[in-house]
Write a protein that holds these residues in place. Sequence first.
Motif, PDB file in Angstrom:
ATOM      1  N   ARG A 157       0.825  -1.211   0.000  1.00 46.48           N
ATOM      2  CA  ARG A 157       0.000   0.000   0.000  1.00 46.48           C
ATOM      3  C   ARG A 157       0.863   1.266   0.000  1.00 46.48           C
ATOM      4  O   ARG A 157       0.467   2.289  -0.525  1.00 46.48           O
ATOM      5  N   PRO A 192       4.658   1.978  -4.402  1.00 45.53           N
ATOM      6  CA  PRO A 192       4.075   1.613  -5.699  1.00 45.53           C
ATOM      7  C   PRO A 192       4.874   0.566  -6.452  1.00 45.53           C
ATOM      8  O   PRO A 192       4.328  -0.100  -7.341  1.00 45.53           O
ATOM      9  N   SER A 225       4.623  -5.010  -5.306  1.00 44.15           N
ATOM     10  CA  SER A 225       3.346  -5.624  -5.684  1.00 44.15           C
ATOM     11  C   SER A 225       3.131  -6.912  -4.907  1.00 44.15           C
ATOM     12  O   SER A 225       4.050  -7.723  -4.771  1.00 44.15           O
ATOM     13  N   VAL A 258      -2.235  -6.362  -4.508  1.00 44.46           N
ATOM     14  CA  VAL A 258      -1.980  -4.935  -4.337  1.00 44.46           C
ATOM     15  C   VAL A 258      -0.953  -4.552  -5.402  1.00 44.46           C
ATOM     16  O   VAL A 258       0.195  -4.993  -5.348  1.00 44.46           O
ATOM     17  N   ASN A 276       0.633  -1.231  -7.690  1.00 42.81           N
ATOM     18  CA  ASN A 276       0.731   0.230  -7.769  1.00 42.81           C
ATOM     19  C   ASN A 276      -0.005   0.914  -6.617  1.00 42.81           C
ATOM     20  O   ASN A 276      -0.627   1.964  -6.794  1.00 42.81           O
ATOM     21  N   GLY A 277       0.039   0.281  -5.442  1.00 44.65           N
ATOM     22  CA  GLY A 277      -0.580   0.855  -4.255  1.00 44.65           C
ATOM     23  C   GLY A 277      -2.064   0.647  -4.138  1.00 44.65           C
ATOM     24  O   GLY A 277      -2.674   1.045  -3.140  1.00 44.65           O
ATOM     25  N   SER A 278      -2.696   0.025  -5.128  1.00 45.75           N
ATOM     26  CA  SER A 278      -4.146  -0.187  -5.125  1.00 45.75           C
ATOM     27  C   SER A 278      -4.468  -1.659  -4.911  1.00 45.75           C
ATOM     28  O   SER A 278      -3.846  -2.529  -5.521  1.00 45.75           O
ATOM     29  N   GLU A 279      -5.417  -1.918  -4.045  1.00 43.84           N
ATOM     30  CA  GLU A 279      -5.794  -3.302  -3.730  1.00 43.84           C
ATOM     31  C   GLU A 279      -7.095  -3.673  -4.429  1.00 43.84           C
ATOM     32  O   GLU A 279      -8.014  -2.856  -4.544  1.00 43.84           O
ATOM     33  N   GLY A 280      -7.174  -4.900  -4.892  1.00 39.59           N
ATOM     34  CA  GLY A 280      -8.401  -5.382  -5.507  1.00 39.59           C
ATOM     35  C   GLY A 280      -8.429  -6.893  -5.545  1.00 39.59           C
ATOM     36  O   GLY A 280      -7.387  -7.542  -5.492  1.00 39.59           O
TER      37      GLY A 280
END
Length: 393
Positions: A301, A304, A307, A315, A317-321
Amino acid sequence: MTALRTIIAGGRKRIGLLLGAGASAGMKKADGTYPLIPAVAGLTTLVLDVLEPEYGKQIAELRKELAPKDDIETLLSRIRSLAKVIGPATIHGLDGLGYAQFGERVCEEIGKVVNVTLPESGSAYSDIVTWITGAARDHPIEIFTTNYDLLLEEALERVRAPYFDGFTGGREPFFDPVTVSNNDLPARWTRLWKLHGSLGWCSNGKDEVIRSGKDSARHLVFPEHLKYEQTQKAPYAALLDRLRAFLATPDTLLISVGFSFADAHISARVDEGLAGNPSASVFAFQFQNIGNEACARELGRRLPNFSVYARDAAVVNGSEGVWRVPSELPSKDWGPIRSSYWAEPQGGGQHEFTLGAIEPFARFFSASRSTQVFVTPVASTAPAAVAPAASVA
């Protein structure tokens, strides 16, 4: 994953592997059962069960003090601390000398548990070595591991693949920090950095660490409670500095498996290296669901270029999904590639990302240069299993 497969198939990228306890624990024995070497929880149970008749009182009291983190590594750190500071005084019925002997017994039992050999029929480490030796490389592969076993050494030696672990010499191999720092050996020599020590390391009586060539386990360093003076001496300081230097190099990729990033002294160096070098990257392949990978998740988080790929989510580029299956495959070649890292678990259920386990991870690497035959998926939502390799490109 397609891009990663292309990168690891070639020999131009500077690539490092970070292997934690989950790597050895994720491999099977010769009889097909798991684990080849237990992870920390299993190791704790095995060692303390043996020592219970002799040190039952001390084990119970120390674990009570250390709870909830009362595993064998933390316990040994406390035992060593007591051995150094209490002298003739007694704590829980032992004086300083008694705790020193207690620590020796713990190391002895750890050595017995981790002193195993690879199955003759092949292993995940053998697959990784196949990948290492399968291409001419511009840069050496660097393997950083917290494991104490000699399995990687065995896998490399079986195929006569040269490697350098920081030691040189014949009678009493000594640690050479200059060569570790300069990293100027030929690229075909794999670098093997044992960050927490190894079986066979011992003191020569001059406060120096040598490699004995035996299976003793008296010079191991454990995470969380590392003493400052231990990590500032060779070989530990030089090996941790090597990790930092590796991540400071432009266009570098470090791929981890079996490592939780809970070891603060290692995670701190990864954090520093990535923060200071945006062109470096870490791919952390985690065994559990993202919710159970708190340390790796936090790094992902914040950074970036760190991963995290977990069973159920990622996670990037700092984005979680969470993972989602596309309604249509991006290309006709995507299905076969996806089946090498995306599969239904053995007990059934939704498909999940599998490279957090060492065996599919190693197969993914060893097959990166192969032309393989795949069963055509029945539908885009159900990737097929991989068939045996038909030929090698």
